[in-house]
Scaffold this motif. Sequence first.
Motif, PDB file in Angstrom:
ATOM      1  N   GLN A   3      10.011  -4.318   1.427  1.00  0.00           N
ATOM      2  CA  GLN A   3      10.535  -3.007   1.042  1.00  0.00           C
ATOM      3  C   GLN A   3       9.497  -2.235   0.220  1.00  0.00           C
ATOM      4  N   GLU A   4       8.952  -2.903  -0.787  1.00  0.00           N
ATOM      5  CA  GLU A   4       7.976  -2.236  -1.667  1.00  0.00           C
ATOM      6  C   GLU A   4       6.712  -1.862  -0.900  1.00  0.00           C
ATOM      7  N   ARG A   5       6.318  -2.754  -0.005  1.00  0.00           N
ATOM      8  CA  ARG A   5       5.096  -2.502   0.771  1.00  0.00           C
ATOM      9  C   ARG A   5       5.280  -1.257   1.639  1.00  0.00           C
ATOM     10  N   ILE A   6       6.444  -1.162   2.284  1.00  0.00           N
ATOM     11  CA  ILE A   6       6.699  -0.005   3.159  1.00  0.00           C
ATOM     12  C   ILE A   6       6.788   1.279   2.330  1.00  0.00           C
ATOM     13  N   LEU A   7       7.459   1.211   1.188  1.00  0.00           N
ATOM     14  CA  LEU A   7       7.567   2.412   0.333  1.00  0.00           C
ATOM     15  C   LEU A   7       6.183   2.863  -0.132  1.00  0.00           C
ATOM     16  N   ASP A   8       5.326   1.899  -0.499  1.00  0.00           N
ATOM     17  CA  ASP A   8       3.954   2.256  -0.916  1.00  0.00           C
ATOM     18  C   ASP A   8       3.210   2.940   0.219  1.00  0.00           C
ATOM     19  N   GLN A   9       3.361   2.386   1.427  1.00  0.00           N
ATOM     20  CA  GLN A   9       2.665   2.983   2.574  1.00  0.00           C
ATOM     21  C   GLN A   9       3.178   4.391   2.863  1.00  0.00           C
ATOM     22  N   LEU A  10       4.501   4.566   2.760  1.00  0.00           N
ATOM     23  CA  LEU A  10       5.065   5.897   3.023  1.00  0.00           C
ATOM     24  C   LEU A  10       4.512   6.920   2.034  1.00  0.00           C
ATOM     25  N   ASN A  11       4.351   6.505   0.787  1.00  0.00           N
ATOM     26  CA  ASN A  11       3.775   7.419  -0.208  1.00  0.00           C
ATOM     27  C   ASN A  11       2.368   7.844   0.176  1.00  0.00           C
ATOM     28  N   GLU A  12       1.606   6.887   0.746  1.00  0.00           N
ATOM     29  CA  GLU A  12       0.200   7.158   1.059  1.00  0.00           C
ATOM     30  C   GLU A  12       0.042   7.961   2.349  1.00  0.00           C
ATOM     31  N   GLU A  13       0.989   7.799   3.282  1.00  0.00           N
ATOM     32  CA  GLU A  13       0.824   8.361   4.630  1.00  0.00           C
ATOM     33  C   GLU A  13       1.146   9.853   4.650  1.00  0.00           C
ATOM     34  N   ASN A  14       0.368  10.614   5.402  1.00  0.00           N
ATOM     35  CA  ASN A  14       0.678  12.028   5.623  1.00  0.00           C
ATOM     36  C   ASN A  14       0.956  12.207   7.120  1.00  0.00           C
ATOM     37  N   PHE A  15       2.238  12.411   7.441  1.00  0.00           N
ATOM     38  CA  PHE A  15       2.622  12.489   8.855  1.00  0.00           C
ATOM     39  C   PHE A  15       2.092  13.737   9.540  1.00  0.00           C
ATOM     40  N   ASN A  16       1.538  14.655   8.769  1.00  0.00           N
ATOM     41  CA  ASN A  16       1.040  15.893   9.377  1.00  0.00           C
ATOM     42  C   ASN A  16      -0.490  15.925   9.439  1.00  0.00           C
ATOM     43  N   SER A  17      -1.122  14.836   8.993  1.00  0.00           N
ATOM     44  CA  SER A  17      -2.587  14.833   9.033  1.00  0.00           C
ATOM     45  C   SER A  17      -3.043  14.668  10.478  1.00  0.00           C
ATOM     46  N   MET A  18      -4.207  15.217  10.771  1.00  0.00           N
ATOM     47  CA  MET A  18      -4.734  15.119  12.130  1.00  0.00           C
ATOM     48  C   MET A  18      -4.957  13.650  12.494  1.00  0.00           C
ATOM     49  N   LYS A  19      -5.368  12.838  11.518  1.00  0.00           N
ATOM     50  CA  LYS A  19      -5.614  11.407  11.760  1.00  0.00           C
ATOM     51  C   LYS A  19      -4.332  10.736  12.274  1.00  0.00           C
ATOM     52  N   TYR A  20      -3.234  11.003  11.595  1.00  0.00           N
ATOM     53  CA  TYR A  20      -1.960  10.376  11.987  1.00  0.00           C
ATOM     54  C   TYR A  20      -1.505  10.897  13.352  1.00  0.00           C
ATOM     55  N   LEU A  21      -1.597  12.215  13.543  1.00  0.00           N
ATOM     56  CA  LEU A  21      -1.141  12.805  14.813  1.00  0.00           C
ATOM     57  C   LEU A  21      -1.995  12.319  15.984  1.00  0.00           C
ATOM     58  N   ARG A  22      -3.302  12.181  15.743  1.00  0.00           N
ATOM     59  CA  ARG A  22      -4.185  11.678  16.809  1.00  0.00           C
ATOM     60  C   ARG A  22      -3.761  10.263  17.223  1.00  0.00           C
ATOM     61  N   GLU A  23      -3.524   9.405  16.238  1.00  0.00           N
ATOM     62  CA  GLU A  23      -3.104   8.032  16.534  1.00  0.00           C
ATOM     63  C   GLU A  23      -1.809   8.021  17.338  1.00  0.00           C
TER      64      GLU A  23
END
Length: 523
Positions: A167-187
Amino acid sequence: MNFYGHDGEKRKCIGFCVGIDHAQYMSDEFNKRGIKSVCLTGENSPEERESYIKKLESDTDDLEVIFTVDIFNEGVDIPAINLVLMLRPTDSPIIFIQQLGRGLRKHGSKEFLTVLDFIGNHNKAFLIAIALNGSRYYDKDSLKVAVATQFANIPGCTNIQMDRISQERILDQLNEENFNSMKYLREEYLKFKKMNGGKIPYLLMDYIKYDGAPDPLKFLNKEKTYIGFVAKMEKDEELKKLLEEEVFLKILKDLSNRLPIKRIYEFSILKYLLNNEKIDIEQAKSEILKYVDYVDNESVLHSLNCLNGTYYDSAQLRNSVKCFELKDGVLSVTWDFKKIVQNKKYRVYIEDIINYAIIRYEKEFENKYYGIPFFKLYEQYQMIDAALLSNFTKIHSSFRGQGLVTNGKEYFLFIDLHKDENIEEKINYKDKFIDRQYFQWQTPNNTAQSSERGKNIIFNKDRGINLHAFVRKYKEIDGIVQSYIYIGKGDVVEYYGEKPITVKMKMQNEMPVSLYTEFIKKV
């Protein structure tokens, strides 16, 4: 496996592995422990696969587990499976859903499915949250709430238990992730392309074919048109060249800007005008009635006016192409529109947007008529949508800014629950949910009880004024302005104070627990 068990006398399990070596290793280790297992991969012949599947399904054979790599993601049906082991990192919500789906087929021998996901310490564990949340739209905040509440909002008899570290690991990742970044959208785009058999998904319609596909509107919003995004991803010179045609690009942007559509009227008319030069009110009505079970005349005329650009402001008129001309109740195609749709290489993309808009709308809302204003409970809206859906007959973009906009007896309340830290005190309204049925709202700070507008609000029921509430948690997440959620109509039951007036509204619809939790919980 021993702790969580499975439904039925015999364990019938599929384990999804990282690669062939992993699947072979798991099978060997299980066999050593007396659990009859096999490793099945793309290297096995179809006959071998068929034979092992039959053994797994049989109540008399001793085969209990098949370890596999990718061959059971899609297309292979083993309804009797009662246990799924996720033994590989989730690098795509789509694949997670497909693998989960292998076990979710109904079968007389089981009442429930046990799924054990060994999340592991990999940097994409948050994708599990996207897959499990399963709502049409999500943002970082709604995913955090879902994880923190162990996905309490999933319907039906679903029980998800996450260990604290996952749970904590996923919450930490969600904080770090930007779903609108080009990097994320490209992936995300490349994962979908792989799922599409490696073929470039040139069309929005490509996404309709797959359950769990990403929402292509995220790609579209990044570049203003979907093919603009594809051209960038694929470095496709031909597509770039197409987008150099100014009239085509403007039409494409104008249509893309309306997605996802909030009512089907305009697009059913557009579909007709792809093959016809003009349409009158009666014909327009019969086109609309192909998709909804009723439509009022006022809305038909309003949609013809919308296509005519009647309610555009000067900037919109400058930036768009005049595609249609409305005269004496007849909407005619202009030469600019005609020359684009008569050219095959342009037409395919115009047609794609129209078809995608209509099919997506039908899938989500079916053929129900919602009246005027045409709002659907708990759907997402921007401020300007209220102008369109209430048949506002002045410039639509005037619906912007703070708080309250009106169209006759329809009052639209746009509410931010969590204000920016540095907001001026005079507009830091104390708006909040009291419980699932009652909401506290403060009027704009220049509203007095004695004013006409003040009386319309505090005596709304007696005066026949409809107060429509739209709520969002945050104005922006990751730099993207968020939509509001329509929570329905409310009536004022208590009020006090001046400029602003604080009112307590009783909402006509008690809020679903899951949405209420999402609004009030801060993670």
